[in-house]
Scaffold this motif. Structure first.
Motif, PDB file in Angstrom:
ATOM      1  N   ALA A 286       0.959  -1.360  -0.093  1.00 23.55           N
ATOM      2  CA  ALA A 286      -0.001   0.054  -0.171  1.00 23.55           C
ATOM      3  C   ALA A 286       0.685   1.451  -0.053  1.00 23.55           C
ATOM      4  O   ALA A 286       0.666   2.177  -0.617  1.00 23.55           O
ATOM      5  CB  ALA A 286      -0.939  -0.073   1.229  1.00 23.55           C
ATOM      6  N   ILE A 287       1.993   1.086   0.621  1.00 24.98           N
ATOM      7  CA  ILE A 287       2.732   2.423   0.873  1.00 24.98           C
ATOM      8  C   ILE A 287       3.517   2.694  -0.550  1.00 24.98           C
ATOM      9  O   ILE A 287       3.793   3.793  -1.099  1.00 24.98           O
ATOM     10  CB  ILE A 287       3.978   2.258   1.894  1.00 24.98           C
ATOM     11  N   ALA A 288       3.905   1.336  -1.209  1.00 26.26           N
ATOM     12  CA  ALA A 288       4.732   1.568  -2.449  1.00 26.26           C
ATOM     13  C   ALA A 288       3.589   1.957  -3.494  1.00 26.26           C
ATOM     14  O   ALA A 288       3.921   2.710  -4.397  1.00 26.26           O
ATOM     15  CB  ALA A 288       5.186   0.052  -2.828  1.00 26.26           C
ATOM     16  N   GLY A 289       2.340   1.516  -3.358  1.00 30.37           N
ATOM     17  CA  GLY A 289       1.155   2.147  -4.007  1.00 30.37           C
ATOM     18  C   GLY A 289       0.666   3.382  -4.347  1.00 30.37           C
ATOM     19  O   GLY A 289       0.416   3.872  -5.474  1.00 30.37           O
ATOM     20  N   ILE A 290       1.246   4.069  -3.272  1.00 27.60           N
ATOM     21  CA  ILE A 290       1.049   5.518  -3.245  1.00 27.60           C
ATOM     22  C   ILE A 290       2.063   6.224  -4.524  1.00 27.60           C
ATOM     23  O   ILE A 290       1.233   6.996  -5.045  1.00 27.60           O
ATOM     24  CB  ILE A 290       1.423   6.233  -1.984  1.00 27.60           C
ATOM     25  N   SER A 291       3.091   5.640  -4.964  1.00 26.42           N
ATOM     26  CA  SER A 291       3.989   6.355  -5.776  1.00 26.42           C
ATOM     27  C   SER A 291       3.124   5.934  -7.174  1.00 26.42           C
ATOM     28  O   SER A 291       3.189   6.677  -8.167  1.00 26.42           O
ATOM     29  CB  SER A 291       5.189   5.754  -5.942  1.00 26.42           C
ATOM     30  N   LEU A 292       2.145   5.007  -7.262  1.00 31.57           N
ATOM     31  CA  LEU A 292       1.755   4.757  -8.450  1.00 31.57           C
ATOM     32  C   LEU A 292       0.438   5.931  -8.599  1.00 31.57           C
ATOM     33  O   LEU A 292       0.219   6.152  -9.764  1.00 31.57           O
ATOM     34  CB  LEU A 292       0.778   3.430  -8.485  1.00 31.57           C
ATOM     35  N   LEU A 293      -0.112   6.299  -7.544  1.00 36.34           N
ATOM     36  CA  LEU A 293      -0.815   7.139  -7.816  1.00 36.34           C
ATOM     37  C   LEU A 293      -0.521   8.759  -8.147  1.00 36.34           C
ATOM     38  O   LEU A 293      -1.077   9.291  -8.947  1.00 36.34           O
ATOM     39  CB  LEU A 293      -1.817   7.499  -6.215  1.00 36.34           C
TER      40      LEU A 293
END
Length: 406
Positions: A286-293
């Motif tokens: 989830a933390i890494a997914g923020i960079s996708l956003l």
């Protein structure tokens, strides 16, 4: 609508602004790479932990003194002394699903041989301990029931203790070592197992008869734990129930009294660690997914800029017959291409990042097809989602106003 021509136009538009396109993709590249690397680290840790626990035997069942704690309440000294030697016989006599039982007492101290010394842990057990803990003897023998009954000062040592006191290619069998000033004769060397997942050296140990450790080193009469082995993995749950019933009877506990011991099996331990590991994996993802956003927002931003820069081009296309849906599809294809290419490069980055962590930090990693497919699908959806609004804005432009745009 000619999708082939729209694809060519979109590719040419990206090629004309190579550096800007790369910077736009960078957020997606980092996002996908981070998600894959973080999930690989999380899954690798989970697999490593479960493998290490399974190596100890999936049919392992162990008993600890004191009731199960809640809220971090510390046990009293009396609670830690509830297991006695009679409990071993009670389990042997009343638990048909149990194939082997061994007590365990342990202490830490300095072992000395000649001019060499080494801090280590001594475990007091019986002759069944090796079978239960999946340990093998490389050289020598295990101590006997007779040696246990008379508290003989004999021991087996792990490979780390052998290396530190005698050297790698030595033959320590028959040598006398001193542990807290108590002499022990070495009768065996345990086969090497290496470090476990938590970095603990599994070869840094001494095994001795539990009666010897109890009387001569710790000066106690109780047991610190009991290790048992169910006849097979399928019987583990039944073994837990039988042990609980046998110990309640042995400790003369009434129906209203809580257990003064705790019984656990390996499956429960594996399940607990798996749950914790899954939670950490989701958190890392989830933390890494923020960079996708963030990468998606970057795509939306650059597509807005692109629409503004190419307003006259859009007006020209519309004036010669181009439809609004063609214009919208052209910009959607561009944003999707940016996201897909960024996703592909991100997968490569994630794979390389995970391997670097594995090599440099010796951390277990496991890249799964599911994480790759999920990351790629998400980044593609991000390209469509964040590219749709700028594309819709381009398709809604008035051709005459667009041609007048400076």
């Amino acid at each position: 609508m000619n999708y082939k021509n729209l694809l060519k136009v979109a590719i040419n538009a990206l090629i004309r602004n190579k550096f800007r396109s790369f910077l736009t993709m960078l957020g997606i590249i980092i996002g996908v790479g981070s998600v894959i690397a973080m999930l690989a680290i999380g899954q690798g840790s989970k697999k490593s932990i479960t493998d290490q626990i399974s190596e100890m035997g999936t049919n392992l069942v162990f008993v600890m003194p004191g009731a199960e704690q809640a809220g971090g309440v510390r046990q009293s000294n009396e609670d830690s002394q509830t297991l006695k030697e009679d409990d071993i016989q009670a389990i042997i006599d009343n638990c048909p699903s149990v194939s082997a039982v061994s007590p365990e007492v342990r202490g830490s101290g300095q072992v000395v041989y000649g001019n060499e010394n080494w801090p280590t842990t001594i475990y007091g057990t019986n002759e069944k301990y090796l079978k239960i803990k999946k340990l093998d003897i490389e050289d020598g023998r295990m101590f006997t029931e007779d040696e246990i009954s008379r508290s003989a000062k004999v021991c087996l040592i792990g490979k780390t203790v052998q290396e530190e006191l005698f050297g790698l290619n030595s033959d320590p069998i028959g040598s006398i070592i001193r542990y807290t000033n108590i002499p022990f004769e070495i009768i065996g060397v345990i086969e090497e197992k290496g470090d476990n997942t938590f970095g603990q050296d599994q070869d840094d140990l001494i095994l001795a008869p539990y009666t010897t450790v109890q009387k001569r080193i710790l000066a106690i009469t109780y047991l610190q734990s009991i290790y048992t082995s169910a006849i097979s993995e399928e019987y583990s749950e039944q073994a837990v129930s039988e042990i609980e019933e046998a110990l309640r009877a042995q400790h003369k506990l009434s129906e209203n009294e809580e257990d003064d011991f705790t019984v656990r099996d390996q499956q429960e331990l594996v399940s607990t660690f798996s749950s914790v590991s899954d939670m950490m994996t989701v958190l890392l993802g989830a933390i890494a997914g923020i960079s996708l956003l963030v990468g998606g927002i970057g795509i939306m931003n650059i597509m807005y800029v692109s629409v503004t820069e190419r307003t006259r081009e859009i007006g020209l296309r519309m004036s010669i017959g181009g439809k609004g849906k063609d214009i919208m599809m052209q910009f959607l294809i561009e944003s999707t291409l940016l996201s897909v290419l960024g996703g592909l490069l991100g997968i490569l980055l994630g794979f390389c990042g995970a391997q670097i962590v594995r090599i440099l930090m010796a951390w277990p990693v496991a890249i799964t097809v599911k994480s790759v497919v999920l990351s790629f699908a998400v980044c593609t959806l991000i390209g469509v989602f964040f590219g749709w609004y700028p594309a819709r804005k381009a398709s809604d432009l008035d051709p005459i106003e667009a041609l007048r745009y400076e």
